[in-house]
Motif scaffolding. Structure first.
Motif, PDB file in Angstrom:
ATOM      1  N   PHE A  86       0.855  -1.140  -0.163  1.00 41.94           N
ATOM      2  CA  PHE A  86       0.093  -0.020   0.051  1.00 41.94           C
ATOM      3  C   PHE A  86       0.779   1.425  -0.008  1.00 41.94           C
ATOM      4  O   PHE A  86       0.116   2.280   0.007  1.00 41.94           O
ATOM      5  CB  PHE A  86      -1.022   0.041   1.229  1.00 41.94           C
ATOM      6  N   LEU A  87       2.195   1.243  -0.059  1.00 45.96           N
ATOM      7  CA  LEU A  87       2.844   2.316   0.136  1.00 45.96           C
ATOM      8  C   LEU A  87       2.711   3.371  -0.737  1.00 45.96           C
ATOM      9  O   LEU A  87       2.868   4.703  -0.480  1.00 45.96           O
ATOM     10  CB  LEU A  87       4.529   1.848   0.078  1.00 45.96           C
ATOM     11  N   LEU A  88       2.358   3.200  -2.297  1.00 46.21           N
ATOM     12  CA  LEU A  88       2.230   4.065  -2.975  1.00 46.21           C
ATOM     13  C   LEU A  88       0.651   4.824  -3.192  1.00 46.21           C
ATOM     14  O   LEU A  88       0.823   5.702  -3.651  1.00 46.21           O
ATOM     15  CB  LEU A  88       2.607   3.628  -4.478  1.00 46.21           C
ATOM     16  N   LEU A  89       0.063   4.152  -2.308  1.00 46.85           N
ATOM     17  CA  LEU A  89      -1.493   4.535  -2.308  1.00 46.85           C
ATOM     18  C   LEU A  89      -1.620   5.468  -1.211  1.00 46.85           C
ATOM     19  O   LEU A  89      -0.878   6.002  -0.515  1.00 46.85           O
ATOM     20  CB  LEU A  89      -2.345   3.397  -1.996  1.00 46.85           C
ATOM     21  N   GLU A  90      -3.014   6.122  -1.277  1.00 46.71           N
ATOM     22  CA  GLU A  90      -3.271   7.184  -0.202  1.00 46.71           C
ATOM     23  C   GLU A  90      -3.904   6.054   0.972  1.00 46.71           C
ATOM     24  O   GLU A  90      -3.824   5.129   0.926  1.00 46.71           O
ATOM     25  CB  GLU A  90      -4.335   7.830  -1.132  1.00 46.71           C
ATOM     26  N   THR A  91      -4.435   7.090   1.994  1.00 50.67           N
ATOM     27  CA  THR A  91      -4.566   6.529   3.225  1.00 50.67           C
ATOM     28  C   THR A  91      -5.984   6.145   3.256  1.00 50.67           C
ATOM     29  O   THR A  91      -6.744   5.787   2.084  1.00 50.67           O
ATOM     30  CB  THR A  91      -4.509   7.800   4.092  1.00 50.67           C
ATOM     31  N   VAL A  92      -6.295   5.424   4.454  1.00 53.22           N
ATOM     32  CA  VAL A  92      -7.686   5.140   4.847  1.00 53.22           C
ATOM     33  C   VAL A  92      -8.657   6.192   5.316  1.00 53.22           C
ATOM     34  O   VAL A  92      -8.100   6.732   6.242  1.00 53.22           O
ATOM     35  CB  VAL A  92      -7.992   3.834   5.486  1.00 53.22           C
ATOM     36  N   GLN A  93      -9.615   6.709   4.691  1.00 52.79           N
ATOM     37  CA  GLN A  93     -10.313   7.782   5.198  1.00 52.79           C
ATOM     38  C   GLN A  93     -11.690   7.626   5.543  1.00 52.79           C
ATOM     39  O   GLN A  93     -12.478   7.000   4.408  1.00 52.79           O
ATOM     40  CB  GLN A  93     -10.224   9.021   4.313  1.00 52.79           C
ATOM     41  N   LYS A  94     -12.185   7.161   6.820  1.00 57.85           N
ATOM     42  CA  LYS A  94     -13.606   7.114   6.903  1.00 57.85           C
ATOM     43  C   LYS A  94     -13.948   8.111   8.053  1.00 57.85           C
ATOM     44  O   LYS A  94     -13.552   8.467   8.804  1.00 57.85           O
ATOM     45  CB  LYS A  94     -13.825   5.559   7.422  1.00 57.85           C
ATOM     46  N   GLY A  95     -15.284   8.269   8.189  1.00 60.28           N
ATOM     47  CA  GLY A  95     -15.904   9.216   9.133  1.00 60.28           C
ATOM     48  C   GLY A  95     -17.323   9.219   9.446  1.00 60.28           C
ATOM     49  O   GLY A  95     -17.838   8.641   8.803  1.00 60.28           O
ATOM     50  N   LEU A  96     -17.579   9.759  10.449  1.00 59.69           N
ATOM     51  CA  LEU A  96     -18.755   9.665  11.353  1.00 59.69           C
ATOM     52  C   LEU A  96     -19.501  10.634  11.455  1.00 59.69           C
ATOM     53  O   LEU A  96     -18.885  11.900  11.831  1.00 59.69           O
ATOM     54  CB  LEU A  96     -18.748   8.785  12.658  1.00 59.69           C
ATOM     55  N   LEU A  97     -20.924  10.759  11.028  1.00 56.08           N
ATOM     56  CA  LEU A  97     -21.528  11.956  11.237  1.00 56.08           C
ATOM     57  C   LEU A  97     -22.855  11.789  12.500  1.00 56.08           C
ATOM     58  O   LEU A  97     -23.310  10.904  12.475  1.00 56.08           O
ATOM     59  CB  LEU A  97     -22.611  12.051   9.854  1.00 56.08           C
TER      60      LEU A  97
END
Length: 413
Positions: free
Chosen positions: A35-46
């Motif tokens: 995963f080094l070349l990819l972007e991060t994990v982004q999840k969020g709660l409303l």
């Protein structure tokens, strides 16, 4: 359209008395390194609430980091004398996580939930947008952004994907919510020991010549929509798929994903002879012998895929047939095949190129409806929705979440 205003930005560290783990070093596995070349994990709660305290969240984040030292650390990438290979590990040095307090004063909870398409402002509810995982050598491995809305808040979590997969990500969020509610420690203890077969030389070398190779593949993101499937509708699809295939082996999730795949390809009206594919990320914790601890913290994922002709996919009776093809791919991943893939990668290592995630007539699914999303009560009630950020987004990317009602599933497309 409202904009997001940053009020403050700070670094949150684990309490100093928990500094005993500061020298801990965690070597990365092939599953992490990919995963080094990819972007991060982004999840969020409303959350539909105004009853929250920024200082309380900062304090309890600090307390939670004491139990998750990798998330307060940094990556180390060591280049070797040939200048074409490198090794990498996490150093648990308590450099800290990023905490951003922001506001979107004119955006309401309804503004996020009601439109057919996810409003673009949602991507601004996350920190470290555009960051690549290999940049974790200098950037935080965890960033939290708390955005105050007109009548609620959104907590966006950004986690380095070379440090954690979706299961580990939600283990951290679940633990922070517990501590925010008053627990002294999480009910589940993360296991940081990475898995390496006995005959693998550690640290593992991989090709890494120029960090600029991880260029951003898209400056814009396609529209996103969240489809809600009730427990009853999913049960209908499962019965239909199993009946057509004369089996009982098709799971609810595979029936639903097959239905989605067929719907997308039918709408595209492709040449019946054109090949289309569907990629799945498959968790391997329970597939290993002996099984990994459920709370193994890191990446434990392999990719599987189904390729077939468009005409074959959408033909009458295809739901059952295609779902069984998906089932075969998932069933193939056993202790033996996973170990072979792992050892094969070590002999000929490669990193996932960003362009591999998008394009053509491929769909790719990540996340899982098994993750505990709606149990994350930080002390003011459960979330009303989950949304993901802009990281690793592209045409054909599908994210699966549990729905608000038990047994329902939300699919972000």
């Amino acid at each position: 359209m409202d904009t997001v205003r940053v009020i403050s930005s700070s670094t949150v560290q684990a309490p100093s008395q928990n500094g005993g783990d500061s020298a801990q070093k965690i070597d990365l596995t092939p599953w992490d390194l990919k995963f080094l070349l990819l972007e991060t994990v982004q999840k969020g709660l409303l959350f539909h609430t105004k009853n929250h305290q920024i200082h309380h969240l900062q304090h309890t984040l600090s307390s939670t980091l004491a139990f998750f030292p990798p998330l307060a650390g940094r990556l180390v990438i060591t280049r070797h004398h040939d200048n074409t290979t490198a090794t990498s590990h996490i150093t648990c040095n308590n450099a800290g996580a990023l905490f951003v307090h922001a506001a979107a004063e004119n955006t309401s909870v309804a503004d996020i939930l009601q439109p057919n398409y996810v409003p673009p402002i949602v991507h601004s509810f996350f920190a470290l947008n555009g960051a690549r995982n290999h940049e974790g050598t200098s950037q935080p491995l965890l960033a939290v952004q708390v955005t105050e809305l007109l009548d609620g808040i959104f907590i966006g979590f950004t986690v380095n994907h070379s440090v954690a997969d979706g299961k580990s990500f939600w283990l951290f969020v679940n633990s922070w919510a517990e501590i925010s509610r008053g627990s002294l420690k999480p009910s589940k203890s993360p296991v940081f020991q990475r898995w390496f077969p006995n005959d693998i030389e550690v640290p593992i070398r991989f090709p890494f010549t120029d960090q600029k190779q991880a260029h951003k593949y898209s400056e814009t993101h396609p529209s996103e929509r969240v489809f809600h499937f009730t427990k009853e509708k999913i049960a209908e699809l499962k019965v239909k798929a199993n009946t057509e295939a004369n089996t009982n082996r098709v799971s609810s999730l595979l029936a639903l994903l097959t239905h989605l795949w067929r719907s997308v390809i039918r709408c595209k009206q492709l040449d019946p002879e054109e090949e289309v594919s569907y990629r799945l990320l498959i968790g391997v914790r329970p597939r290993m012998v002996p099984p990994f601890p459920e709370d193994y913290f890191g990446n434990a994922l392999v990719a599987g895929g189904v390729t077939m002709k468009a005409g074959e996919l959408v033909v009458e009776g295809g739901l059952g047939k295609v779902a069984m093809e998906m089932n075969k791919v998932v069933s193939l991943e056993s202790d033996e095949t996973v170990k072979k893939e792992y050892e094969s990668w070590v002999k000929k290592p490669w990193l996932i190129p960003p362009a591999m995630l998008i394009g053509g007539h491929s769909l790719t699914t990540s996340s899982s409806p098994r993750f505990d999303v709606y149990g994350n009560d930080f002390g003011w009630g459960k979330p009303v929705a989950v949304r993901s950020g802009g990281a690793n987004k592209g045409y054909g990317k599908i994210t699966v979440f549990a729905g608000v009602e038990e047994g329902s599933i939300d699919i972000e497309v």
